[in-house]
Design a protein around this motif. Structure first.
Motif, mmCIF file in Angstrom:
data_model
loop_
_atom_site.group_PDB
_atom_site.id
_atom_site.type_symbol
_atom_site.label_atom_id
_atom_site.label_comp_id
_atom_site.label_asym_id
_atom_site.label_seq_id
_atom_site.Cartn_x
_atom_site.Cartn_y
_atom_site.Cartn_z
ATOM 1 N N TRP A 158 0.771 -1.251 -0.068
ATOM 2 C CA TRP A 158 -0.098 -0.198 -0.129
ATOM 3 C C TRP A 158 0.836 1.248 -0.008
ATOM 4 C CZ3 TRP A 158 -4.987 -0.094 -0.861
ATOM 5 C CH2 TRP A 158 -5.788 -1.507 -0.330
ATOM 6 N N CYS A 167 -2.920 0.571 -3.874
ATOM 7 C CA CYS A 167 -2.638 -0.762 -3.904
ATOM 8 C C CYS A 167 -1.669 -1.111 -5.029
ATOM 9 C CB CYS A 167 -3.458 -1.710 -3.697
ATOM 10 S SG CYS A 167 -4.513 -2.366 -5.008
ATOM 11 N N TYR A 179 -4.856 6.397 -1.381
ATOM 12 C CA TYR A 179 -4.269 5.120 -1.182
ATOM 13 C C TYR A 179 -4.240 4.362 -2.348
ATOM 14 C CZ TYR A 179 -3.652 6.267 3.891
ATOM 15 O OH TYR A 179 -3.043 6.790 4.976
#
Length: 121
Positions: A36, A95, A93
């Motif tokens: 992340w 991934c 955020y």
């Protein structure tokens, strides 16, 4: 074609919790390291946490003790449990996963679409 689809995030008050998910789908041989990252306007994307297929984890100092990264290898899915959130955790955020596909036959980096996390004071 491989996709990383993120879910979770949103708006929470300081001290609250959120959980992010990231699912890899498509034609996949295997998934290596996953992680992340977060980005705020005007700054570079920074690492939050990573996890290997064997479960070895690494965290940014700023989130140690508050965030927990995990993965389900059978589902090619990764999670980020965020507790005791602070306003400085605010950001988008993303991934990330290194994925081995039948077409390429080597690990290629893929990114999720990003999800906003906003922590109000």
């Amino acid at each position: 074609q491989v996709q990383l689809v993120q879910s979770g995030g949103g708006l929470v008050q300081a001290g609250g919790s959120l959980r992010l998910s990231c699912a890899a789908s498509g034609s996949i041989f295997s998934v290596n390291a996953m992680g992340w990252y977060r980005q705020v306007p005007g700054k570079q994307r920074e690492l939050v946490a990573t996890i290997t297929p064997g479960g070895t984890t690494n965290y940014a100092d700023s989130v140690k003790g508050r965030f927990t990264i995990s993965r389900d290898n059978g589902k090619n899915t990764m999670y980020l449990q965020m507790n005791s959130l602070k306003p400085e955790d605010t950001g988008v955020y993303y991934c990330h996963a290194d994925v081995n596909t039948p077409l390429v036959r080597s690990f290629v980096a893929y990114w999720g679409q990003g999800t906003q996390v906003t922590v109000s004071s």
